[in-house]
Design an enzyme around this catalytic site. Structure first.
Site, PDB file in Angstrom:
ATOM      1  CG  ASP A   1       2.136   1.272   5.221  1.00  0.00           C
ATOM      2  OD1 ASP A   1       2.042   0.966   6.420  1.00  0.00           O
ATOM      3  OD2 ASP A   1       3.050   0.846   4.474  1.00  0.00           O
TER       4      ASP A   1
ATOM      5  CE  LYS B   1       8.486  -2.024  10.367  1.00  0.00           C
ATOM      6  NZ  LYS B   1       7.848  -2.207   9.085  1.00  0.00           N
TER       7      LYS B   1
ATOM      8  CD1 TRP C   1       8.619   1.204   4.491  1.00  0.00           C
ATOM      9  CD2 TRP C   1       8.254  -0.812   3.594  1.00  0.00           C
ATOM     10  NE1 TRP C   1       9.456   0.308   5.091  1.00  0.00           N
ATOM     11  CE2 TRP C   1       9.251  -0.933   4.574  1.00  0.00           C
ATOM     12  CE3 TRP C   1       7.853  -1.955   2.894  1.00  0.00           C
ATOM     13  CZ2 TRP C   1       9.872  -2.146   4.882  1.00  0.00           C
ATOM     14  CZ3 TRP C   1       8.472  -3.172   3.191  1.00  0.00           C
ATOM     15  CH2 TRP C   1       9.462  -3.256   4.175  1.00  0.00           C
TER      16      TRP C   1
END
Ligand code: PLP
Length: 358
Positions: free
Chosen positions: A167, A191, A100
C-alpha cells in the site's frame, strides 16, 4: 492568495496543473466540450486514459510483466479486493505498522482469510518500522510503505519470496522503487498523485491469473477490470484526467529520481529544524524510520501549545498542520507538490514560535 497547504490528503496540487485544468475545463483541446462531458468510450477520453497508464508505468520503469488498473473505492476497497482475489489456501501475512495496515488486516479477517500478523510496532505507538520476516510460502506478504498518520516509512522493503503487496498511498510516485519482489503496488492517488476517486494498482500478471479463478462479483474482480482495460464500467473520468496531468507534470520535473531528490531535501530541512530545537519540538518517528512525506511531531516542551501552533500557523497562511485525531500533535505533509521554499517558510515560523513561547 493560495495557502501553503500541508494537508495529508486530499492534498495540495501543483499550481500549474490546476491552471491547465482550468484552461481546459470548458473547452478541452478546442473540441467545444469539457473532458467531464464526454463518453469514456470515445477516442478522446481513451487517449487520456491509456496515456496516463503508460506514463505511470514509465515513471516506475515497469515492463509488460505489470499491468496498471484504474479502480474506484479508494485504497480502502483494496484492503478487501486483495484477499478476495489473491489469497490461495495458505497464509496471508501482514506487517502491522499503523491504522492502515490494521484496517487491511480487518478486511482480510472478515473475508475469512487465514491471516497472520508477522510483525507489529503497535506497542510503541507505531513510532518505527519493525524488522519484518515473511514466510517464503505465504500466499502474499503485505506492507504499507509509508504510514501517513505516524510519519514512518520503510527505508527499503523486506526481501520476500512470497509475492509482496505494498500500500503506497501516501508515498505514491515520490521515488523510484525496486520492483523485484513486488507483485502488487497500489494506492489512492489523492495524496501524492492527483485527486480523490481514483485508485491506481500496478499488478504483476501472475496475480491476475489468481484472480481469474475466483468466483467473486465482477466489479470486485481484478481479472474483469484487466480484461476491460479498466473500462468495464464508467471510470472516474475527471480524476483520471487529473492523474494524467500529474503524470505528465512528474515527467516534466525529470521523473521520480528528480522528485525524490527534492523530497529528501525538504524532509532533511524540516527534521533538522525539529532536531535542532533543543527538545522544544520532537518527531514522533524514530530515526531510521522517518517518513519523507508526513512529518509528525509534537511541541514536546508543552503539548498545550499545539493548538496555538496550528492556529498561529493558519493566521500566516499555512493550513493542514493539525495532527491526525488518533495521534494528536502536529503533522506536516510535504508531498511532491510542496516546494522546498514552502518547507523553509514553515521552519522559519517554527523558529519564531519557539522564541515566542520558550
Ligand atoms: C489515506 C490512506 C488510505 C485510505 O485511502 P482511501 O482512498 O481514503 O480509501 C490507505 N492507506 C494509506 C497508507 C493511506 O494514507
Amino acid at each position: 492568495m493560495r495557502k501553503i497547504n500541508f494537508s495529508a490528503g486530499p492534498s495540495t496540487l501543483p499550481l500549474e496543473l490546476l491552471q491547465k485544468a482550468q484552461d481546459e475545463l470548458l473547452n478541452y483541446q478546442n473540441k467545444g466540450f469539457s473532458i467531464m462531458e464526454i463518453s469514456h468510450r470515445t477516442k478522446i477520453f481513451e487517449e487520456v486514459h491509456f496515456g496516463a497508464m503508460n506514463n505511470a508505468k514509465k515513471l516506475y520503469g515497469l515492463n509488460d510483466d505489470y499491468e496498471v488498473l484504474f479502480l474506484q473505492g479508494g485504497a480502502s476497497l483494496q484492503f478487501a479486493m486483495i484477499p478476495m482475489n489473491l489469497s490461495l489456501d495458505g497464509v496471508c501475512e501482514y506487517a502491522n505498522t499503523g491504522v492502515w495496515t490494521k484496517k487491511a488486516i480487518k478486511e482480510a479477517q472478515i473475508l475469512g482469510a487465514n491471516v497472520k500478523v508477522v510483525a507489529s510496532s503497535e506497542e510503541d505507538k507505531f513510532d518505527h518500522i519493525p524488522s519484518v520476516e515473511f514466510s517464503d510460502n505465504a500466499d502474499y506478504a503485505y506492507i504499507c510503505s509509508n504510514n501517513t498518520i505516524y510519519g514512518t516509512q520503510y527505508p527499503s522493503y523486506p526481501k520476500t519470496k512470497a509475492p509482496l503487496i505494498v500500500d503506497a498511498s501516501s508515498d505514491f510516485f515520490s521515488k523510484k522503487v525496486d520492483f523485484s519482489n513486488i507483485a502488487v503496488f497500489y494506492g489512492g492517488v489523492q495524496k501524492n498523485a492527483g485527486i480523490s476517486g481514483l485508485s491506481c494498482v500496478f499488478m504483476r500478471k501472475d496475480m491476475l491469473e489468481r484472480s481469474k479463478t475466483k468466483n467473486i462479483p465482477s466489479m470486485l474482480k481484478y481479472a474483469v477490470h484487466s480484461e476491460n482495460d479498466s473500462l468495464f464500467n464508467t471510470p472516474p473520468t475527471f480524476a483520471i484526467y487529473m492523474f494524467a496531468l500529474e503524470m505528465q507534470w512528474l515527467l516534466d520535473q525529470g521523473g521520480l529520481e528528480a522528485i525524490n531528490a527534492k523530497n529528501e531535501q525538504k524532509a532533511k530541512t524540516l527534521y533538522e529544524c525539529i532536531d535542532q530545537s533543543g527538545g522544544f519540538y520532537k518527531a514522533h518517528a524514530k530515526e531510521g524510520s522517518r517518513s519523507l512525506m508526513n512529518v509528525s511531531f509534537n511541541v514536546a516542551k508543552n503539548a498545550d501549545l499545539e493548538p496555538v501552533f496550528v492556529k498561529e500557523a493558519e493566521e500566516v497562511g499555512m493550513i493542514g498542520l493539525k495532527g491526525h485525531r488518533l495521534l494528536g500533535g502536529i503533522r506536516a505533509s510535504i508531498y511532491n507538490a510542496i516546494s522546498l521554499e514552502q518547507v523553509q517558510t514553515l521552519c522559519e515560523f517554527m523558529k519564531d514560535f519557539q522564541k515566542k513561547y520558550s
